[in-house]
Write a protein that holds these residues in place. Structure first.
Motif, PDB file in Angstrom:
ATOM      1  N   UNK A  39     -73.319  -6.907 -57.853  1.00 18.19           N
ATOM      2  CA  UNK A  39     -74.193  -5.851 -57.373  1.00 18.19           C
ATOM      3  C   UNK A  39     -74.665  -6.200 -55.971  1.00 18.19           C
ATOM      4  N   UNK A  40     -74.796  -5.195 -55.114  1.00 15.55           N
ATOM      5  CA  UNK A  40     -75.340  -5.452 -53.788  1.00 15.55           C
ATOM      6  C   UNK A  40     -76.791  -5.887 -53.894  1.00 15.55           C
ATOM      7  N   UNK A  41     -77.208  -6.684 -52.925  1.00 21.47           N
ATOM      8  CA  UNK A  41     -78.552  -7.247 -52.904  1.00 21.47           C
ATOM      9  C   UNK A  41     -79.629  -6.180 -53.033  1.00 21.47           C
ATOM     10  N   UNK A  42     -79.381  -5.014 -52.473  1.00 21.02           N
ATOM     11  CA  UNK A  42     -80.398  -3.969 -52.490  1.00 21.02           C
ATOM     12  C   UNK A  42     -80.441  -3.235 -53.826  1.00 21.02           C
ATOM     13  N   UNK A  43     -79.487  -3.501 -54.725  1.00 21.93           N
ATOM     14  CA  UNK A  43     -79.399  -2.787 -55.994  1.00 21.93           C
ATOM     15  C   UNK A  43     -80.345  -3.383 -57.016  1.00 21.93           C
ATOM     16  N   UNK A  44     -81.123  -2.520 -57.657  1.00 22.35           N
ATOM     17  CA  UNK A  44     -81.992  -2.961 -58.746  1.00 22.35           C
ATOM     18  C   UNK A  44     -81.855  -1.991 -59.906  1.00 22.35           C
ATOM     19  N   UNK A  45     -81.969  -2.506 -61.119  1.00 25.94           N
ATOM     20  CA  UNK A  45     -81.960  -1.633 -62.280  1.00 25.94           C
ATOM     21  C   UNK A  45     -83.211  -0.781 -62.253  1.00 25.94           C
ATOM     22  N   UNK A  46     -83.063   0.509 -62.430  1.00 29.78           N
ATOM     23  CA  UNK A  46     -84.198   1.419 -62.329  1.00 29.78           C
ATOM     24  C   UNK A  46     -85.318   0.994 -63.281  1.00 29.78           C
ATOM     25  N   UNK A  47     -86.530   0.906 -62.741  1.00 26.99           N
ATOM     26  CA  UNK A  47     -87.681   0.544 -63.556  1.00 26.99           C
ATOM     27  C   UNK A  47     -87.818  -0.944 -63.794  1.00 26.99           C
ATOM     28  N   UNK A  48     -86.916  -1.753 -63.235  1.00 28.18           N
ATOM     29  CA  UNK A  48     -86.963  -3.196 -63.452  1.00 28.18           C
ATOM     30  C   UNK A  48     -87.185  -3.895 -62.132  1.00 28.18           C
ATOM     31  N   UNK A  49     -88.221  -4.733 -62.049  1.00 29.83           N
ATOM     32  CA  UNK A  49     -88.482  -5.482 -60.828  1.00 29.83           C
ATOM     33  C   UNK A  49     -87.528  -6.662 -60.745  1.00 29.83           C
ATOM     34  N   UNK A  50     -87.463  -7.271 -59.559  1.00 28.32           N
ATOM     35  CA  UNK A  50     -86.616  -8.444 -59.400  1.00 28.32           C
ATOM     36  C   UNK A  50     -87.099  -9.567 -60.308  1.00 28.32           C
ATOM     37  N   UNK A  51     -88.407  -9.752 -60.367  1.00 29.98           N
ATOM     38  CA  UNK A  51     -88.949 -10.794 -61.238  1.00 29.98           C
ATOM     39  C   UNK A  51     -88.567 -10.588 -62.683  1.00 29.98           C
ATOM     40  N   UNK A  52     -88.665  -9.342 -63.163  1.00 28.22           N
ATOM     41  CA  UNK A  52     -88.289  -9.047 -64.546  1.00 28.22           C
ATOM     42  C   UNK A  52     -86.806  -9.310 -64.776  1.00 28.22           C
ATOM     43  N   UNK A  53     -85.985  -8.950 -63.789  1.00 29.92           N
ATOM     44  CA  UNK A  53     -84.545  -9.153 -63.914  1.00 29.92           C
ATOM     45  C   UNK A  53     -84.225 -10.635 -64.115  1.00 29.92           C
ATOM     46  N   UNK A  54     -84.871 -11.487 -63.318  1.00 29.45           N
ATOM     47  CA  UNK A  54     -84.601 -12.915 -63.416  1.00 29.45           C
ATOM     48  C   UNK A  54     -85.109 -13.486 -64.730  1.00 29.45           C
ATOM     49  N   UNK A  55     -86.274 -13.021 -65.169  1.00 29.60           N
ATOM     50  CA  UNK A  55     -86.830 -13.525 -66.431  1.00 29.60           C
ATOM     51  C   UNK A  55     -85.984 -13.093 -67.621  1.00 29.60           C
ATOM     52  N   UNK A  56     -85.516 -11.838 -67.584  1.00 35.70           N
ATOM     53  CA  UNK A  56     -84.809 -11.285 -68.736  1.00 35.70           C
ATOM     54  C   UNK A  56     -83.344 -11.706 -68.799  1.00 35.70           C
ATOM     55  N   UNK A  57     -82.702 -11.832 -67.633  1.00 40.58           N
ATOM     56  CA  UNK A  57     -81.265 -12.070 -67.611  1.00 40.58           C
ATOM     57  C   UNK A  57     -80.898 -13.522 -67.385  1.00 40.58           C
ATOM     58  N   UNK A  58     -81.902 -14.355 -67.055  1.00 40.27           N
ATOM     59  CA  UNK A  58     -81.617 -15.775 -66.897  1.00 40.27           C
ATOM     60  C   UNK A  58     -80.756 -16.046 -65.685  1.00 40.27           C
ATOM     61  N   UNK A 259     -94.068  -8.450 -47.567  1.00 40.51           N
ATOM     62  CA  UNK A 259     -92.710  -8.053 -47.940  1.00 40.51           C
ATOM     63  C   UNK A 259     -92.314  -8.747 -49.242  1.00 40.51           C
ATOM     64  N   UNK A 260     -91.779  -7.983 -50.197  1.00 40.37           N
ATOM     65  CA  UNK A 260     -91.229  -8.615 -51.393  1.00 40.37           C
ATOM     66  C   UNK A 260     -89.752  -8.886 -51.166  1.00 40.37           C
ATOM     67  N   UNK A 261     -89.312 -10.113 -51.456  1.00 38.75           N
ATOM     68  CA  UNK A 261     -87.900 -10.443 -51.302  1.00 38.75           C
ATOM     69  C   UNK A 261     -87.099  -9.797 -52.420  1.00 38.75           C
ATOM     70  N   UNK A 262     -85.795  -9.705 -52.214  1.00 43.18           N
ATOM     71  CA  UNK A 262     -84.922  -9.065 -53.175  1.00 43.18           C
ATOM     72  C   UNK A 262     -84.195 -10.047 -54.071  1.00 43.18           C
ATOM     73  N   UNK A 263     -83.203  -9.550 -54.815  1.00 44.24           N
ATOM     74  CA  UNK A 263     -82.536 -10.351 -55.845  1.00 44.24           C
ATOM     75  C   UNK A 263     -81.847 -11.609 -55.340  1.00 44.24           C
ATOM     76  N   UNK A 264     -81.230 -11.571 -54.161  1.00 45.30           N
ATOM     77  CA  UNK A 264     -80.464 -12.742 -53.717  1.00 45.30           C
ATOM     78  C   UNK A 264     -81.383 -13.931 -53.437  1.00 45.30           C
ATOM     79  N   UNK A 265     -82.442 -13.728 -52.677  1.00 42.57           N
ATOM     80  CA  UNK A 265     -83.394 -14.819 -52.482  1.00 42.57           C
ATOM     81  C   UNK A 265     -84.121 -15.107 -53.786  1.00 42.57           C
ATOM     82  N   UNK A 266     -84.466 -14.051 -54.508  1.00 50.05           N
ATOM     83  CA  UNK A 266     -85.187 -14.217 -55.769  1.00 50.05           C
ATOM     84  C   UNK A 266     -84.467 -15.119 -56.752  1.00 50.05           C
TER      85      UNK A 266
END
Length: 289
Positions: A39-58, A259-266
């Motif tokens: 997924x591109x860095x700017x892509x996020x699952x709708x309704x899911x924050x980057x923090x939630x993504x990392x916590x949920x998906x490991x 600024x909140x960082x995105x998935x790649x730095x996250x």
């Protein structure tokens, strides 16, 4: 009329979208690999924050852009009238993105100068804005690249992470690996030196770490004109509080942005990260229309 020199960067600058749009900056995204899907860095699952993504998906891994994506970005800029390009990216010590940009530049229809910012996030973002500002004033390609390099040399970046585990997983920990043995007992403050993430100080609690970040930012700001970016991941309240305190403590402050960082730095710093980047020189962030 568009500048004759186009400015390209990558998504890890995490520039405010309005600045990217207003200045015509071209952003090439890095990628994250989640569940075998890129997924591109700017892509996020709708309704899911980057923090939630990392916590949920490991485990989330990241990848630099293919050289072809840079070639396409350069061709697009040339098609819009650019006669030269300055392409500015995150530190080569942290990613192969600079080399991918250089490979892509070999097939560009117009000349490209590739600049290694030796930093990341707004440590990259401020040099990009400096380059775009120079380009808008009619600077040559060499002058635009020099503007980016000068601003990069002025940058100071400090950050705090709740845990070193994410940096360890991603292999970006560098000299901070020496802290792993006591990682459960400390809250590390790190900084970027010579393009790499290295340890600066160790404190015992998150509150002390954030207070120390504030002091470091004030010390680095000095008495000259500065802009400050407070960056975070899933820690907006902390970031807003820190920004408010810096507004009160830095008399020469031109602007402070959050600024909140995105998935790649996250994926490499983890939820709870809080960082401060100090940029000296001519103000670059727009405060009005």
């Amino acid at each position: 009329m568009s500048p004759r020199v186009a400015v390209v960067t990558d998504s890890t600058a995490y520039l405010p979208p309005e600045e990217v749009s207003r200045r015509g900056i071209v952003v090439v995204p890095l990628q994250m690999i989640v569940g075998g899907r890129a997924l591109d860095d700017v892509t996020r699952t709708e309704g899911t924050s980057v923090g939630d993504m990392l916590r949920e998906r490991g485990q989330v891994t990241t990848s630099m852009p293919a050289p072809r994506r840079f070639t396409d970005a350069y061709a697009e800029a040339a098609a819009r009238g650019a006669t030269g390009i300055v392409s500015i990216h995150l530190s080569a010590e942290m990613s192969g993105t600079v080399e991918a940009a250089r490979a892509g530049a070999e097939h560009s229809p117009v000349p490209v100068d590739v600049v290694d910012s030796r930093s990341i996030a707004m440590g990259l973002g401020f040099p990009v804005l400096a380059a775009a500002s120079a380009a808008a004033k009619g600077a040559t390609r060499t002058e635009v690249a020099d503007a980016a390099r000068r601003r990069a040399e002025s940058i100071r970046s400090f950050f705090y992470v709740d845990t070193l585990e994410y940096l360890r997983r991603g292999g970006r920990i560098g000299a901070a690996e020496s802290l792993l043995g006591s990682a459960l007992m400390i809250k590390p403050i790190l900084h970027i030196s010579d393009g790499a993430i290295v340890p600066l100080e160790k404190v015992r609690t998150a509150s002390r770490a954030i207070a120390r970040l504030e002091d470091l930012a004030v010390e680095a700001a000095g008495t000259g004109r500065v802009e400050i970016a407070v960056q975070h991941l899933a820690a907006r309240s902390r970031a807003e509080t820190l920004a408010a305190r810096l507004r009160r403590r830095v008399p020469s402050l031109a602007e402070v942005i959050v600024v909140e960082v995105g998935p790649v730095i996250g994926a490499h710093v983890g939820p709870g990260m809080l960082g401060v980047t100090i940029s000296t020189g001519e103000p670059l962030v727009s405060t009005g229309p």
